[in-house]
Structures are given as C-alpha cells and as structure tokens.
Design a protein around this motif. Structure first.
Motif, mmCIF file in Angstrom:
data_model
loop_
_atom_site.group_PDB
_atom_site.id
_atom_site.type_symbol
_atom_site.label_atom_id
_atom_site.label_comp_id
_atom_site.label_asym_id
_atom_site.label_seq_id
_atom_site.Cartn_x
_atom_site.Cartn_y
_atom_site.Cartn_z
ATOM 1 N N ASN A 1 46.631 32.484 27.272
ATOM 2 C CA ASN A 1 47.936 32.298 27.903
ATOM 3 C C ASN A 1 49.002 33.160 27.252
ATOM 4 N N GLU A 2 48.935 33.272 25.916
ATOM 5 C CA GLU A 2 49.937 34.059 25.195
ATOM 6 C C GLU A 2 49.907 35.524 25.638
ATOM 7 N N GLU A 3 48.697 36.051 25.869
ATOM 8 C CA GLU A 3 48.562 37.436 26.311
ATOM 9 C C GLU A 3 49.170 37.625 27.702
ATOM 10 N N LEU A 4 48.902 36.674 28.584
ATOM 11 C CA LEU A 4 49.452 36.742 29.934
ATOM 12 C C LEU A 4 50.974 36.621 29.910
ATOM 13 N N GLU A 5 51.474 35.707 29.093
ATOM 14 C CA GLU A 5 52.922 35.530 28.979
ATOM 15 C C GLU A 5 53.581 36.790 28.430
ATOM 16 N N ALA A 6 52.937 37.436 27.473
ATOM 17 C CA ALA A 6 53.475 38.681 26.916
ATOM 18 C C ALA A 6 53.549 39.762 27.988
ATOM 19 N N MET A 7 52.536 39.824 28.846
ATOM 20 C CA MET A 7 52.543 40.806 29.936
ATOM 21 C C MET A 7 53.704 40.539 30.887
ATOM 22 N N ILE A 8 53.871 39.285 31.269
ATOM 23 C CA ILE A 8 54.936 38.904 32.203
ATOM 24 C C ILE A 8 56.317 39.164 31.588
ATOM 25 N N LYS A 9 56.442 38.921 30.279
ATOM 26 C CA LYS A 9 57.738 39.087 29.605
ATOM 27 C C LYS A 9 58.152 40.541 29.456
ATOM 28 N N GLU A 10 57.228 41.484 29.724
ATOM 29 C CA GLU A 10 57.609 42.896 29.682
ATOM 30 C C GLU A 10 58.626 43.221 30.765
ATOM 31 N N ALA A 11 58.684 42.396 31.803
ATOM 32 C CA ALA A 11 59.642 42.589 32.892
ATOM 33 C C ALA A 11 60.918 41.818 32.589
ATOM 34 N N SER A 12 62.009 42.287 33.179
ATOM 35 C CA SER A 12 63.300 41.642 32.955
ATOM 36 C C SER A 12 63.470 40.378 33.797
ATOM 37 N N GLY A 13 62.585 40.166 34.745
ATOM 38 C CA GLY A 13 62.656 38.996 35.614
ATOM 39 C C GLY A 13 61.377 38.912 36.411
ATOM 40 N N PRO A 14 61.421 38.214 37.560
ATOM 41 C CA PRO A 14 60.222 38.134 38.404
ATOM 42 C C PRO A 14 59.735 39.537 38.787
ATOM 43 N N ILE A 15 58.424 39.731 38.793
ATOM 44 C CA ILE A 15 57.868 41.067 39.033
ATOM 45 C C ILE A 15 57.556 41.241 40.520
ATOM 46 N N ASN A 16 58.580 41.727 41.253
ATOM 47 C CA ASN A 16 58.336 42.121 42.632
ATOM 48 C C ASN A 16 57.941 43.603 42.614
ATOM 49 N N PHE A 17 57.745 44.225 43.775
ATOM 50 C CA PHE A 17 57.254 45.599 43.781
ATOM 51 C C PHE A 17 58.243 46.561 43.125
ATOM 52 N N THR A 18 59.532 46.389 43.340
ATOM 53 C CA THR A 18 60.522 47.290 42.748
ATOM 54 C C THR A 18 60.499 47.193 41.225
ATOM 55 N N VAL A 19 60.397 45.987 40.697
ATOM 56 C CA VAL A 19 60.313 45.789 39.246
ATOM 57 C C VAL A 19 59.016 46.405 38.715
ATOM 58 N N PHE A 20 57.925 46.194 39.441
ATOM 59 C CA PHE A 20 56.621 46.759 39.075
ATOM 60 C C PHE A 20 56.719 48.281 38.979
ATOM 61 N N LEU A 21 57.313 48.903 39.980
ATOM 62 C CA LEU A 21 57.468 50.357 40.009
ATOM 63 C C LEU A 21 58.384 50.824 38.876
ATOM 64 N N THR A 22 59.443 50.073 38.622
ATOM 65 C CA THR A 22 60.364 50.400 37.528
ATOM 66 C C THR A 22 59.644 50.361 36.185
ATOM 67 N N MET A 23 58.776 49.363 36.008
ATOM 68 C CA MET A 23 58.027 49.253 34.753
ATOM 69 C C MET A 23 57.149 50.485 34.550
ATOM 70 N N PHE A 24 56.484 50.952 35.605
ATOM 71 C CA PHE A 24 55.671 52.158 35.490
ATOM 72 C C PHE A 24 56.549 53.362 35.197
ATOM 73 N N GLY A 25 57.688 53.428 35.848
ATOM 74 C CA GLY A 25 58.615 54.540 35.605
ATOM 75 C C GLY A 25 59.065 54.591 34.162
ATOM 76 N N GLU A 26 59.352 53.426 33.595
ATOM 77 C CA GLU A 26 59.788 53.365 32.197
ATOM 78 C C GLU A 26 58.661 53.767 31.257
ATOM 79 N N LYS A 27 57.426 53.366 31.581
ATOM 80 C CA LYS A 27 56.280 53.746 30.733
ATOM 81 C C LYS A 27 56.062 55.254 30.778
#
Length: 170
Positions: free
Chosen positions: A66-92
C-alpha cells in the motif's frame, strides 16, 4: 478578461494545464491516452490506488505494498486525470537534455561514428563513473536496450527513448 489572466499566469511561470498538450506531438498524446486508459481500470477518468494495484497485478506484480501505491499517487498534486497524467510525464521528460545534446555525448564515445557502443564499454562507464548504476539498473538497461549479437548497443535508440519516452518505429 479571462485571456488576460491566462497570459499573466503563463508569464509568471505557473503554466496552465492546457499548455501541457503543446509539450508533446499528437502521436505521443494518443499513446499516453492509450496508456492512461489501460491504467484507469475502472474507467472513471481518474487513476486511483486500486487502478494501479489492478494494472500491476495484470502485469504479474501481485504483492505491491500500500505504501508503494500511495507514494505513486502522491507524486501528483491531486486526482490523476488525463491532463495531470500528461503533466507528470512532461515534468519527468523536462529534466532530460535535448536529444542532440545526449547524442553528442554518446558520439564522443563512438569516434568511428557507427551509432553503437560495445556493451562492455558502456557498462563499465555506467558502473564506475559519476552517478554509478547499480546492478539492478544495468539489468534493467539491458532488458530495455538489448545489445545485438556482436555486443553493440544502439545509443541513438537510447537517446530517442530518453527524450521521447518511447521506442522509435523503424
């Protein structure tokens, strides 16, 4: 009035979420959309911890904590919709040097200009110089970029994947 606010926000460096689409080619956006759809197992438009658990299980990783999954989710600033998902890739990808810069660095190691480097030579550099690769990272690298039968590694493909996040179709 709204367009002025948007311009001010971008000028201040905050960058609106709609700007993320300009960071990628249309074909890349489509591929990220397909990946998002695969990960969003319950098809609610948001990637949740349960979605991650389900997609990882479908790939054979059954005992994810669970901790690993929570860490993944917490990489986003909020709920991970497609725009947030794309932004995360852009930042990486934003942290990576441009493709030509990375290619030039590899070319220094390839004086004959063959487009490839011997596996043993590259592995020695990656495990003994600067930010050294671990055995696990080396294993992952060869899994992602296997050398040819002569032991040569195609560094042009590595550069492409680092900067574009996908393999070039030949």
């Amino acid at each position: 009035m709204a367009p002025k606010k948007a311009k001010r926000r971008q000028a201040a460096g905050e960058g609106g979420s709609s700007n993320v689409f300009s960071m990628f080619e249309q074909s890349q956006i489509q591929e990220y959309k397909e990946a998002f759809t695969i990960i969003d197992q319950n098809r609610d438009g948001i990637i949740s911890k349960d979605d991650l658990r389900d997609v990882l299980a479908s790939m054979g990783q059954l005992n994810v904590k669970n901790e690993e999954l929570e860490a993944m989710i917490k990489e986003a600033s909020g709920p991970i919709n497609f725009t947030v998902f794309l932004t995360m890739f852009g930042e990486k990808l934003k942290g990576a040097d441009p493709e030509d810069v990375i290619l030039s660095a590899f070319k220094v190691l390839d004086p004959e200009g063959t487009g490839s480097i011997k596996k043993e030579f590259l592995q020695e550099l990656l495990t003994t110089q600067c930010d050294r690769f671990s055995a696990e990272e080396i294993k992952n690298m060869w899994a992602a970029f296997p050398p040819d039968v002569a032991g040569n590694v195609d560094y042009k493909n590595i550069c492409y994947v680092i900067t574009h996040g996908e393999e070039k179709e030949e």
